[in-house]
Design a protein around this motif. Sequence first.
Motif: not given
Length: 260
Positions: A171-183, A210-221
């Motif tokens: 896994i590899a990716g980037v994330r950024a805060p929207l608010t104090r609790n949401w990314d 079974f091998r796969s490659h995925s691009i996902l959008g994520t939302l984290t609390y």
Amino acid sequence: MRKLAAAVALASTALATPALARDDSWYVGVGGGVMIVEDMDLDIATFNNAATLDHKTGYDFEGVVGYDFGGFRAEVEVGYREADIKAGRVNTPGIPGSANGTGNLITGNFPMNGDSNALSFMVNGMLDFGDDDGLQGFVGGGVGVARVDVAPVLAGPWLDDSDTGFAWQAIAGVRAPLTRNWDVGLKYRFFNASNLDLVDQRGRDVSTRFRSHSILGTLTYNFGGAEPVPPPPPDGPYPPERAPRRAPEPARYRLRASRH
């Protein structure tokens, strides 16, 4: 000017607050996106690479629960991914040409339908890097188990079986805060489940992976860690208008006057 400086200091603290809630705290998240499945080579009975399945672009979804230790995160993940089969290539006589699976075995390139899917339960570890108050990158991987179901259809469903076994992912990716609790984030995932042992309609062993490659959008609390301690104002621990007054010194001259 003193009030303006104090307001700037407090504002800078508030801007840094969203990322501070990540460390030393639990979090939950969801993700979803598109997936590409690598061609699945099938070993049928004693024939290696007897057939190959080609898939359409599919989808991948996940749900995670984890704990953020600071620069490292540990999480458990449930994922489900599925893609439709669009074609098959048969290199040796290995696929029944009739709907009930009892016809003559055929070779060649054929359009197909059906699908392949995988339900996985993984344990992941992530390393975070970058500024906590803005865009942050991460890399990691996971291990677990996956139940993979493969059901290609030509004249009929000549293979419709599933197997459960070891799986791993990177896994590899980037994330950024929207608010104090949401990314919000963007994640790439390579998923691999090998040594899948299936059985076709004629009772023959079919081995694949079974091998796969995925691009996902994520939302984290993020549930939030310890509250950050705000820095003192520039002129000391108290604003000038609220600084405590010094008690007046005792009037010693009154004592001296009372002695006479």
